[in-house]
Motif scaffolding. Sequence first.
Motif, mmCIF file in Angstrom:
data_model
loop_
_atom_site.group_PDB
_atom_site.id
_atom_site.type_symbol
_atom_site.label_atom_id
_atom_site.label_comp_id
_atom_site.label_asym_id
_atom_site.label_seq_id
_atom_site.Cartn_x
_atom_site.Cartn_y
_atom_site.Cartn_z
ATOM 1 N N VAL A 193 53.815 28.208 51.911
ATOM 2 C CA VAL A 193 52.670 27.444 52.403
ATOM 3 C C VAL A 193 53.107 25.990 52.430
ATOM 4 O O VAL A 193 53.596 25.469 51.428
ATOM 5 C CB VAL A 193 51.452 27.619 51.488
ATOM 6 C CG1 VAL A 193 50.341 26.665 51.890
ATOM 7 C CG2 VAL A 193 50.954 29.053 51.529
ATOM 8 N N VAL B 96 51.916 22.141 53.066
ATOM 9 C CA VAL B 96 50.892 21.125 53.294
ATOM 10 C C VAL B 96 51.625 19.814 53.527
ATOM 11 O O VAL B 96 52.280 19.291 52.621
ATOM 12 C CB VAL B 96 49.931 21.006 52.101
ATOM 13 C CG1 VAL B 96 48.895 19.922 52.374
ATOM 14 C CG2 VAL B 96 49.247 22.331 51.814
ATOM 15 N N GLU C 261 46.178 20.968 43.058
ATOM 16 C CA GLU C 261 45.280 22.002 43.565
ATOM 17 C C GLU C 261 46.045 23.277 43.948
ATOM 18 O O GLU C 261 45.585 24.385 43.685
ATOM 19 C CB GLU C 261 44.506 21.486 44.780
ATOM 20 C CG GLU C 261 43.499 20.398 44.463
ATOM 21 C CD GLU C 261 42.403 20.870 43.527
ATOM 22 O OE1 GLU C 261 41.970 22.034 43.658
ATOM 23 O OE2 GLU C 261 42.003 20.093 42.643
ATOM 24 N N LEU C 262 47.222 23.109 44.555
ATOM 25 C CA LEU C 262 48.020 24.286 44.925
ATOM 26 C C LEU C 262 48.488 25.044 43.683
ATOM 27 O O LEU C 262 48.579 26.282 43.700
ATOM 28 C CB LEU C 262 49.223 23.874 45.773
ATOM 29 C CG LEU C 262 48.946 23.304 47.165
ATOM 30 C CD1 LEU C 262 50.261 23.057 47.903
ATOM 31 C CD2 LEU C 262 48.064 24.222 47.989
ATOM 32 N N ILE D 222 46.104 27.760 42.537
ATOM 33 C CA ILE D 222 45.775 28.887 43.420
ATOM 34 C C ILE D 222 46.555 30.127 43.022
ATOM 35 O O ILE D 222 47.783 30.096 42.875
ATOM 36 C CB ILE D 222 46.047 28.511 44.890
ATOM 37 C CG1 ILE D 222 45.071 27.412 45.321
ATOM 38 C CG2 ILE D 222 45.917 29.723 45.803
ATOM 39 C CD1 ILE D 222 45.316 26.882 46.707
ATOM 40 N N ILE E 167 50.201 31.738 44.492
ATOM 41 C CA ILE E 167 51.233 30.732 44.776
ATOM 42 C C ILE E 167 52.043 30.581 43.494
ATOM 43 O O ILE E 167 51.523 30.140 42.462
ATOM 44 C CB ILE E 167 50.630 29.393 45.221
ATOM 45 C CG1 ILE E 167 49.995 29.549 46.604
ATOM 46 C CG2 ILE E 167 51.703 28.310 45.248
ATOM 47 C CD1 ILE E 167 49.434 28.264 47.185
ATOM 48 N N THR F 166 55.346 25.317 43.159
ATOM 49 C CA THR F 166 55.246 24.309 44.212
ATOM 50 C C THR F 166 56.363 23.281 44.049
ATOM 51 O O THR F 166 56.886 23.065 42.951
ATOM 52 C CB THR F 166 53.887 23.588 44.152
ATOM 53 O OG1 THR F 166 53.727 22.979 42.861
ATOM 54 C CG2 THR F 166 52.745 24.555 44.394
ATOM 55 N N THR G 191 45.294 31.459 52.192
ATOM 56 C CA THR G 191 44.960 30.503 53.250
ATOM 57 C C THR G 191 43.584 29.896 53.035
ATOM 58 O O THR G 191 43.421 28.666 53.111
ATOM 59 C CB THR G 191 45.018 31.195 54.629
ATOM 60 O OG1 THR G 191 46.311 31.741 54.827
ATOM 61 C CG2 THR G 191 44.725 30.200 55.741
ATOM 62 N N ASP H 245 41.833 29.717 50.269
ATOM 63 C CA ASP H 245 41.822 28.904 49.045
ATOM 64 C C ASP H 245 42.475 27.545 49.289
ATOM 65 O O ASP H 245 41.987 26.514 48.791
ATOM 66 C CB ASP H 245 42.551 29.637 47.918
ATOM 67 C CG ASP H 245 41.753 30.814 47.369
ATOM 68 O OD1 ASP H 245 40.552 30.918 47.700
ATOM 69 O OD2 ASP H 245 42.334 31.619 46.624
ATOM 70 N N VAL H 246 43.588 27.547 50.038
ATOM 71 C CA VAL H 246 44.260 26.270 50.333
ATOM 72 C C VAL H 246 43.371 25.399 51.214
ATOM 73 O O VAL H 246 43.259 24.182 50.990
ATOM 74 C CB VAL H 246 45.625 26.523 51.005
ATOM 75 C CG1 VAL H 246 46.240 25.196 51.457
ATOM 76 C CG2 VAL H 246 46.567 27.223 50.039
ATOM 77 N N LYS H 247 42.735 25.992 52.201
ATOM 78 C CA LYS H 247 41.818 25.219 53.046
ATOM 79 C C LYS H 247 40.725 24.559 52.212
ATOM 80 O O LYS H 247 40.416 23.379 52.395
ATOM 81 C CB LYS H 247 41.183 26.135 54.104
ATOM 82 C CG LYS H 247 42.079 26.529 55.246
ATOM 83 C CD LYS H 247 41.273 27.393 56.217
ATOM 84 C CE LYS H 247 42.102 27.893 57.368
ATOM 85 N NZ LYS H 247 41.304 28.731 58.296
ATOM 86 N N LEU I 181 48.148 21.717 57.551
ATOM 87 C CA LEU I 181 48.366 22.990 56.858
ATOM 88 C C LEU I 181 49.190 23.895 57.758
ATOM 89 O O LEU I 181 48.798 24.188 58.887
ATOM 90 C CB LEU I 181 47.029 23.656 56.517
ATOM 91 C CG LEU I 181 47.103 25.054 55.910
ATOM 92 C CD1 LEU I 181 47.906 25.051 54.611
ATOM 93 C CD2 LEU I 181 45.708 25.618 55.670
#
Length: 886
Positions: free
Chosen positions: A83, A85, A108-109, A112, A115, A118, A204, A206-208, A249
């Motif tokens: 993913v 961003v 935030e990522l 989730i 994931i 990061t 997707t 959750d990331v949004k 995104l």
Amino acid sequence: MSEESHQTNGRLDPFFKRWADITVRYPFWILLAVAIGSYPFVGSMIRNFDVQDNSQGIWFPKHDLSNAYYDAFKKEFESDELVSVAIESRDGVFNPDTLAVVRAIQEELDKIINIEETDSILTMNHVQGKKTEGEDGEAQYELVIEPLLPEGEDWTPEQRKDAETRALADENFVKNLISPDGTFTAIFGRIVPTDQIQVKAKITEDVKEALRGVAARFASKGAFFSDNTNPLYDSTKEQFDAAPRKIYLAGVPIVDYEFDHLAEVDQKEITGLSFGTIFLVLLILFRSLTMAVLPLIVMFLSLAFAFGGYALTGGTMNMLIGMGGPVLIAACVGESVHLLSTYYGERRPGVSRAEALRRTILDVYWPCFFTAFTTAIGFLSFAFTYMPPMMSFGLTTAAGCAISYVFAMTVIPAAIIILERIEQWIGRHRENAFARLLVRPVHFLLREPDTEKLEKLNSGPIRRMLDWVATRVTKQWRPLLITFVLVTAATFLGIAKIKVETNNLEFIPATHYVRYTMEAVQEKLTGLSNIEIVVEGDPGIGTDPEVLQGLDAFITELRGVENVPQVLGPTSYLKQIHRAMNGDDPAFYKVPDSKELIAQYLLLAELSGDKDLKSFINYDYSKIRASIRSSHSESSQFDALLAKAKESMARNLPRIALVDFGQMQDRFSDKDDPTETVKNTRKEGEPPQYKITGLISLYGRLNRLFVSELLFSFFQAFLEIYVCMVVLTRSFKMGAIAMLPNLFPIFITGGLMGIGGYRLDAATILIASIALGIAVDDTVHYVSRMPIEFKRTGGDYIESIKTTHATIGRALVSTSIILILGFGVMMMGAFMPTRRFGGLTALTMFLAIIGEMIYTPVFYMFFKPLGPGTPDKDEEKSVSQMAAAG
């Protein structure tokens, strides 16, 4: 004589006579049996209609070695699906406000589920050497592996400037986490290894949600995020363009989810539009609500049995199965139209509905059986391909065609008789309140055009057009034949220009946010699709200087290739460590020549908390990975990139051979375990080898499979349908003649595709086999009718052609209009494969009816397959007509 008295099969006449008798005698029990039998299929179809899976794994059978190795690779190293961003900052990535947004997004990522980890410019380690003084007073260097910026602090301008300088000088950062101009950065979230689209959908969404929250928190600092499907054209365009910090995104999991979502939306909308469009056309054609609704019921039941049965056997909806809905709706309407057209012809004064339906079933069962059978063959040709979704598409749609034939011959007659019996019951119980309530609606539903209206219907504009066409064709068949030859030959010039090309990103509309963000991130930062190179040998090969130096040369070469912004591997880190441990002297920025020194560096990096090297060398140093980041592009460019990668490996590591899973697949039994096979391609002590995997490699294999398998399916369908035509006409010659007009629309469409720049891809490559299976239906009815008229006219080809046009032409044109509109509505979808397939198939159907009504009679005039005809009449008419035309 009925309007459509067709050639029949005498041996089957008693069976279908009995079928007709049972249908009109016991309509209630027939409809009850259909309703009870349909219930589980309808429920299954409705429950599973929204479940989509277009992930890479579904396209390969369980015994496919390439896919099995990709799964094994992800388990051993990590998922290569990220993913992404990205943040575009007008005042630079290392601006304090931008860094605050980056930190907030990464936090935030990290929260989730699914994931795993990061990376960003805040957390990815930077390698440097710290100078110390030894006991002997000599200068020494201590390895320091730490993030660019201290964690959890308000950074000073000097710290930020130093971090920016180091990041832009580090080849592992540039075109990976930061753009060369320092205005674009990305936070990568590596997802768990999965093919489940539900997991990617959850990630997707959750990331949004997280990005919306971050954008709201930092709105005062100019942060802006939008996942509107039209970010360039809606009301947020000006806001987005003006934002100092734009949030994008992107990533393969996001594309997969949005791809599936678009396919799901199209399935619902296009299927509904197809039903609505066909209903309106049927209403206009038959001037009866009942006669418009009954074919829709047949189509719905056919869909339910086909797709409900597919779901009951464990199948999951995907892009191809979803396209099968509108395709099946259009393909299944022909039997109903021909049955109702014949029924209208049989409903003359003094003929009851029951008797008219008996005659109708006997008239149409044989040609309609052949139309259903040949259409099913066109679909069934896909069932012998290598790819499971294609096999499922072929089996499901072929089953739907067969089922629609049965339902058309039972449900429609039974429903008409039921309505008539209700009307009769109402007539016997006029005093009954319920009967008085039903009288008007039942009378309305049973109302049929009277004889005068039917005659007017039959002599309307379609009939006049057909008469005109028949007259012109019989007069000018020679120049038309020459035109056919010339046009068909010319189409090969266009067909030669067709490129076999797939770009999955282009399947998504240009106005969709994920298409825009993927293109932006790949243009300004890094590629988001990977080719993975894995070198395997005995434990310790990961410390072999010769191997690592060759791999480093490979990485350096590939970084200079078009559409490859970055190649990541262990050698970059080793070179950084070697330089750091030697006073940051640029001369030491190379892979060391000592196996022992490399082993020390790897151990030192592990003890210093490095978390990056483990992604590229496994625990016992027996496997080394290099990851080529490529932009989403055309499949031919991917193929070229794979070829360059192989050439570079052969040049820089000549002693390491490629394991080609494609070649192994030919010798592999589907009874063997593919996972064990790909793991055990070499034994200890044998020479090292390398393997290629990753999404790009798999999609390249898919593209090659699409072409080879589907071209084979077309030729298979052609031969099988030709055999059917031989059986129908009882003549090899007539069977060949009947196939010629059906090649006309396919050649013309192919030629126009080449001239117009259309590609042969996963959607358009289906057209030929499907169009052949459907278009040949008209030929079946034409060649079934023509011998009857030829015999009736005493061997007069001209009169036979005119009468054939007049009798069955209206039904053929009506069916073609339905097909053209039924496929045409697919162009209104948001999903590009649906739009391309629908538009080109509608064009093919339009050309098919032209070929049928013009060139089938032309070939009758030229080849005279039914016999020499009446010489006097034929010659006199031809000469006189040519003289008149001259």
